[in-house]
Scaffold this active site. Sequence first.
Site, mmCIF file in Angstrom:
data_model
loop_
_atom_site.group_PDB
_atom_site.id
_atom_site.type_symbol
_atom_site.label_atom_id
_atom_site.label_comp_id
_atom_site.label_asym_id
_atom_site.label_seq_id
_atom_site.Cartn_x
_atom_site.Cartn_y
_atom_site.Cartn_z
ATOM 1 N N SER A 179 -6.601 3.536 -5.612
ATOM 2 C CA SER A 179 -6.030 4.306 -4.515
ATOM 3 C C SER A 179 -6.218 5.806 -4.750
ATOM 4 C CB SER A 179 -4.551 3.965 -4.355
ATOM 5 O OG SER A 179 -4.078 4.464 -3.141
ATOM 6 N N HIS A 208 0.830 -1.210 0.000
ATOM 7 C CA HIS A 208 0.000 0.000 0.000
ATOM 8 C C HIS A 208 0.863 1.258 0.000
ATOM 9 C CE1 HIS A 208 -2.974 -2.977 1.062
ATOM 10 N NE2 HIS A 208 -3.924 -2.091 0.827
ATOM 11 N N PRO A 209 0.408 2.260 -0.718
ATOM 12 C CA PRO A 209 1.138 3.527 -0.722
ATOM 13 C C PRO A 209 0.830 4.311 0.551
ATOM 14 C CG PRO A 209 -0.859 3.768 -1.989
ATOM 15 C CD PRO A 209 -0.811 2.325 -1.536
ATOM 16 N N GLN A 226 -8.183 8.115 -2.023
ATOM 17 C CA GLN A 226 -7.524 9.233 -1.338
ATOM 18 C C GLN A 226 -8.246 10.548 -1.649
ATOM 19 O OE1 GLN A 226 -3.459 9.185 -0.535
ATOM 20 N NE2 GLN A 226 -3.107 7.059 -1.111
#
Length: 170
Positions: A87, A70-71, A91
């Site tokens: 993602s 995961h970032p 975000q």
Amino acid sequence: MPTLTMHRLNGLPEAQFRDILSGIFERSPWVADAVEPHRPFADLQALHRAMVAAVATAPRAAQLALLRAHPDLAGKEAQDGTLTASSTGEQKSAGLDRLTREQMQTIARNNQAYKTRFGFPFIIRVRNHTRDGIFAAFQRRLDNEADAEFETALREVYEIARLRLETLLA
Ligand code: GUN
């Protein structure tokens, strides 16, 4: 693209099935690979249950690698535009792409502290939280015990996967 139903998903060629589900768990296509032989699935819940079971019974090293895939929230990849599409949407949904300079500094500091303490990035189902709620949870979870936080992170990943499946399947 025609709406994807569970019926269609069940009937896809193996490679296509794996490909479509490859990103349900962030950068971890092995989860889709693991459940492919278990088709057909009755509904989204059954597919989700199977994917969760594949992760839950995987070796701890594979679980850790999944968390590490995961970032960071509002991190370098978000700034560089190199997040996965899922993602990016997640975000954005919590306003993490519109932080003040001070909020950016706080989250960068928290990201670093969290990774130093636990060895994987802070993961939260951002779609179910406001920006303030995310900051509060971040602060709170930094105090957790390592084993409890590992389990919390996995549970968040399972819920993120559920939301991604719901987005994919009408
Ligand atoms: N929660 C939902 N999406 C993400 C993500 O891309 N990264 C992290 N760290 N948490 C998330």
